[in-house]
Each structure stands twice: as C-alpha cells, then as structure tokens.
Design a protein around this motif. Structure first.
Motif, PDB file in Angstrom:
ATOM      1  N   VAL A   1       0.833  -1.205   0.000  1.00 60.26           N
ATOM      2  CA  VAL A   1       0.000   0.000   0.000  1.00 60.26           C
ATOM      3  C   VAL A   1       0.870   1.259   0.000  1.00 60.26           C
TER       4      VAL A   1
ATOM      5  N   GLU B   1       1.826   1.656  -3.623  1.00 63.85           N
ATOM      6  CA  GLU B   1       0.695   1.979  -4.504  1.00 63.85           C
ATOM      7  C   GLU B   1       0.120   3.364  -4.250  1.00 63.85           C
ATOM      8  N   ALA B   2       0.214   3.848  -2.996  1.00 60.62           N
ATOM      9  CA  ALA B   2      -0.437   5.118  -2.670  1.00 60.62           C
ATOM     10  C   ALA B   2       0.411   6.330  -3.044  1.00 60.62           C
TER      11      ALA B   2
ATOM     12  N   GLU C   1       2.331   9.510  -3.280  1.00 62.37           N
ATOM     13  CA  GLU C   1       2.598  10.592  -2.328  1.00 62.37           C
ATOM     14  C   GLU C   1       1.771  10.438  -1.045  1.00 62.37           C
ATOM     15  N   TYR C   2       0.755   9.566  -1.066  1.00 59.01           N
ATOM     16  CA  TYR C   2      -0.024   9.309   0.143  1.00 59.01           C
ATOM     17  C   TYR C   2       0.467   8.050   0.868  1.00 59.01           C
TER      18      TYR C   2
ATOM     19  N   ALA D   1      -1.275   5.987   3.885  1.00 60.36           N
ATOM     20  CA  ALA D   1      -1.849   4.674   3.601  1.00 60.36           C
ATOM     21  C   ALA D   1      -1.321   3.623   4.586  1.00 60.36           C
TER      22      ALA D   1
END
Lengths: 379, 379
Positions: B63, B66-67, B69-70, B74
């Motif tokens: 995660v 995949e996320a 910049e977040y 995540a």
C-alpha cells in the motif's frame, strides 16, 4: 507440510478477495485525502481552523450506524482516517505560528560559560550531572528545587540542573509542576548512574557506623550488612559526607558519591557498594529561553487530553506516521479536573524537520492545553 | 455571516464527494472484515495463530508503494485496519486459554479475616492504607518491600499492602519489579492523602526541633519555618514518632501521620501541616492468587513492545475500540534490552465482560512479554 499446503490453498481465495478489496479501498482513500486537501485550501482562504469536531462526530455517528454489526470497527477506522486527514491539512496550512517563530528564532547552542544552578550541596548526584552536562563549570547550589527554578526564572542563573526520574533526591511531580509554573524549556538531559562509596575522614579508624540518606542506605544494604556496619539516616548523601569531614567522628563513615568524597576530602574505603548497578537518575537542564540545536534528538511535550477512549492513541498515531519513536510516557491526573490527564512524553525527533514542526504546530493549535517543552541532545 | 455562507457553499461539493467516497469505502471495509472472519475460521480449523507479521508487512509495503505521495498515510490507515481486523479474529477464535481459565476459576471475593502484611512500622502511611483496605484487620509490619513480597509469596501472609506511586516511602520501580519477579496479582487499590501532624510526647514542653523523614520535613517546610522549628532527618515518619514517644526528649517533636501519633500515644499539636493538600500515595494490594470480583473496575497490565513507531498506539487502539479508558500509563526502559520498553497500564474495565476478556487473551497470545496483573475495585 501437507497440512500447511492445504491451509495455504484454503486461504488463497480469501487473500485474493482481500487484495482486490485493498486495491479499491486504497483508491478511495487517496481520493478522500485529495478531498481533505481541497477542504484545507478552502479553510486556508477563509481563515478557519482545521479541526471541526462537530462534523467529525456526524461522520462517526453515520458510519457506526451504516456499518451495522461492524459499527465499532468502522468508528475505529474513521477515527484513524480523520486523524490522518487532519495531519495532511495541517501540513498544508502551516499552522502554529508561535512555535514556528520559536523554531526560526531560538539560539541553536547553549550559552558559553553559563551560570549553572543545582539543587542540594556540592557532591550530590546533581553535582555529577552538572559536571557531565557543563564540563569545567562550577555549579551554584541552592537548597530546594523551587529555589533552582526561581533563580533561573529571575536570571540569577542561566541554566538549572534538576532530576526528573528515579531519583532519591526528589519527586518527578514537583519538578514537572515547576517547569509548567515557570514555563521553562528543557535544553539538555543526562542519565547519571547512582553509585555509592563507603567513605571516612582521613586518619580515622575502622568504620562501624555510617550516615547517609535513608534510600542510599537501603540501596547499599547488602554490602553494609555483610560488613556488619550500623546505619543512621541523614538528610542527604552529600550533607552526610560534609558532616563526617567536619566532625571527624571516630568509627563513623558516610555513604555518598565519589564526587562528594572528593569535594569534602574523604577517603574512599570501598567504591560501587550499591546492591545493583542499573539504578540511574535522569537529570534535565532547564532554561528560560528555548535552545534548539540543529542536531537535537529528543522532543519533550506536555499535553492534556479528555478522558475518552482513544484520545491518546490518535495523538500517538500522528507521531508514528512520521516515524518518531516514543521514548517516555507518563500520565498524571490533573488534581482540579476529574477524568482529565496530563501526559508527559518524550519522542525522538528534531523540530527543524519540516514535517515534525508541522505536527507539533498542529497539536498546539488543536489542543487546549499543549506545551512544547524542548528539543535537545542527550549528554 | 455572508463570508460563512460562501465558505459553506464552497465546501458543499467537496463534502458531497467525501460522503460518496465514505459510502463506498465503508462497503469495502465491511467486505474486508468479512474476509478477516473467513481467514479466522480457516486458521481456527488449522490451529494457526491470528498474527501473521510477515503477511501484514507485505500488505504495508504494497500500500505504501501503490499510494504514491499518500504512502505514509496509507501505511497508517492499514496499520489501523489490520489491528481492527486482528481484534475481530481473536474475538472469534477465543484465544488465550490460561487467562480464560483464570477468569473462570479465580475467587470473586477477597479472603475473610486475612493476614495483611505492610512495609515499615505501625503508624506509617501504609498502615492507614491497610486500615482503609482491610478495616478491622491488624497488619503485620516488615522492614522492606522485598520482605512483604516474600511473606506473601511464602504464604506467611495472605495480602500485602505496598505503595506504587508518588510515595515518600519507596520507589515505584522496586515494587513493580517485585510484582513481576514473584508473579503477584494486584487485587485492590486505594489512594491515601499524605497528611502530616506535628506531635510531641505528652507532658513535654514547646517543640523547638522535630524529627521526621527528610521528605516529610520538606513537605511541611512552610509551617515549620513559620514556627521557627529546627528539623532533623530520621529514617521514616513512624520511626521518628516511636523514638519521640520512647525517649520523651524535652522540646523535640515528630512530624508523622495521625495514625502514628495514635499508635505511639503522642499528642497532636497541629494537624495537616503539609504545604499542599493534593499529595496522595497510591497503595495496591498484592496477592499470590488472582481475585476477580464481578464488579471489578480497574485492569492492570504490563507488557513490552518493540521500540518502533506506532507499536503502543496500535495496542491502545484496541482498548479504545471497546470503550475502555486508559487511567494510567508509564514506560520504563528494560535495562538489558536497548530500545525496548515495559509499559505499565491501568484501564477501566472488567474481565468478566466477554469482549474485554477476548482482548486481554488476544494481547497475551500476540505479545512475547505480556502480564495480566489484576482486575480489582478501588477503595
């Protein structure tokens, strides 16, 4: 092995479902974070604070209802989501003006040749701490913690060295209360091992009896019992050493630090006579103005939280988000307020780091009682 | 007003987006919880524990990647999701057999007419605590905390009464160490206000000098200074009272508890002479066997956690999930292990509650070092 295999085989379809769900869930979460940024931008233009507790409660009530038997789990999920979301909004808004000023404008080094104030007498453990923290400086000794804080507050001294943990010299509570009362900053810290010596005035005979602080006598009980030495309580270890040096009583010694023995010219008969070796006292340096070194590594905070489930947890979560480690936490009930607590926390970290500063600023904006106590190196 | 309106208008489309996202997100979250239950069922059949740290790390890594910049946000989200998910799995699996037995089979009431052991001497604050906790019982006094624990351990006494917080009689650390060493249970607790009296032997003259424990003298410094009374340190308050009663020294008094004055037949010249009124000492009752009353309200735990960001937070989250309030937390570094901490926590709660028991059992299964210390009433 075959059982494990069949276990993995059984698990595979569920895990595939989970992976598919996570992909979609993550996409929605990212969209939600982007929404939070749009909200932050609107709030910034309107000059409105990040936290909107009423709106958060509406959302929590709704998800609890909608999630049915998963209601409590959904509330936990959304508490986390909103805390993460607030952290991003604060990052964007650059809140916490006072702390930002402090970070920009505080000196980055301690004063050269400072006047250092300690509690107690020459030879006390605070003396060893002062010498470790300010090598070559001759500390001034005052009788009580209160006196040390007042001297630093009034400018009679630059820095004070006081114990905050596991000390036989005084209580943590009192020192923390004085920090808050005088709005002092913590600008340094050192852990000093508690090591006791058996001493006597030079030229006096075999020690049959020793004077020392009651706790020091207890800490050396095994040695003293093995050597059949009688004990008598004295107000503190350094004062006992001084008394022995001045009176030169025959057969009477003192249990004190090596520093005290040196200070009062006593002869050390046996060193390290304490029962265990892992007894430490933590000392901090207090100062009227903040000092924020570029390489500071420890952040001290005090804040109060409402006595509701999860309030501490969601605050700690935000430090965890930045990879900052909690190294100390202590709760104390606030006497006048039922069900409210003060928390004293130490984290690893440096406020010159942009994200760390943003977090401290955000917490200071959100919490009615929040104090940044300092960011310093360990000696 | 008009500015507020336009702010709400601006916010409306974003909030609508958030509400739509939340609806979908909640649906996925519920599906994910159902998957967790399927996993739990498979694990139950295979006899495999709930926590799979490797699988959790794989998900966190994925995660984060995949996320984009977040990523950090995540990771925080998924740490929370996995902790919530584990809690549900444990609920289903009914893990923690030893603690389940303890909950089922422990007595629900304290012994009638017990032999109570205290540290110190008659008239010490622990004496007041023992009388509050066991009215009408005459406690036995032993010199050190170690002696109290050994007496209870060996069955010489049923219960021990020892201070754990803010005491002038000894250190918290030592008592907690002894609890762990002897694997004792906490079966009661009481907060005793620290109140000092100025006393003298009946028939002796005006008090010019007092003996007491150093800390007690400090706590009464304002009164003693105002009345021009000299001070001298003594090993403890009750011993000072006893000494004064026995020697009847002219002009010499003691600072001690009302209990001590009564015990040694001293005359109380002034009561409540301490500087402040909010000084309390917390005493606990230790026992060799657990006692788990139906109406117990406080749970004490000790566990250690790896020194990684968020580890404490995710544990606290699970208590928050059940609505259990944290009432005390204290961290202590484990001497032999760098960067690992012992946490001592008190929560509101009762282990006869199914969900609370499931949580305690789950934590005891997941954590390498976890101790359930007790569940008791406050006196």
């Amino acid at each position: 092995m075959s059982e494990n295999k069949s276990f993995d085989e059984l698990l595979l379809p569920v895990r595939n479902d989970i992976d598919r769900i996570d992909k979609e869930l993550l996409k929605l979460f990212t969209e939600r974070m982007q929404c939070a940024e749009r909200v932050a931008e609107i709030k910034r233009k309107a000059g409105i604070p990040v936290l909107n507790a009423a709106r958060e409660q509406v959302i929590l009530d709704r998800v609890k209802k909608e999630a049915g038997e998963y209601g409590d789990s959904a509330v936990a999920l959304y508490s986390a989501i909103m805390s993460i979301s607030r952290a991003r909004q604060h990052n964007m808004l650059k809140s916490g003006g006072v702390l930002r000023d402090l970070e920009q404008n505080s000196p980055k080094t301690l004063k050269a040749d400072p006047r250092v104030i300690c509690q107690g007498a020459a030879g006390a453990f605070s003396h060893s701490a002062a010498l470790r923290l300010f090598p070559g400086q001759k500390p001034i000794f005052l009788p009580g913690f209160r006196d040390v804080f007042e001297a630093v507050h009034n400018g009679a001294g630059d820095y004070g060295v006081v114990p905050v943990e596991n000390s036989d010299a005084g209580s943590v509570s009192e020192v923390y209360d004085l920090i808050m009362k005088h709005r002092m900053f913590i600008v340094g810290a050192a852990d000093i091992p508690v090591r006791h010596c058996l001493c006597r005035a030079k030229g006096t005979g075999a020690v049959k009896k020793v004077l020392s602080k009651h706790e020091a006598l207890v800490q050396c009980s095994a040695y003293l019992a093995a050597h059949d030495i009688e004990t008598e309580a004295y107000s503190n270890t350094a004062a006992a050493a001084k008394f022995i040096a001045e009176t030169r009583l025959e057969g009477v010694g003192a249990v004190c630090s090596a520093q005290a023995a040196e200070e009062y010219g006593l002869e050390v008969i046996a060193a390290d006579i304490q029962n265990t070796d892992n007894n430490c006292t933590r000392f901090i340096v207090i100062s009227r103005e903040a000092v924020l070194p570029e390489d500071a590594e420890k952040i001290s905070l005090c804040f109060s939280l409402p006595h509701t489930p999860g309030s501490l947890c969601h605050t700690l979560e935000r430090f965890a988000l930045l990879g900052l480690n909690l190294t100390k936490i202590e709760s104390r009930p606030i006497p006048e307020r039922n069900f409210e607590y003060d928390f004293y926390l130490d984290f690893t970290g440096n406020v010159h780091d942009v994200q760390t500063l943003a977090l401290i600023c955000a917490l200071s904006d959100e919490m009615p009682r929040f104090s940044f106590l300092g960011n310093y190196k360990e000696s």
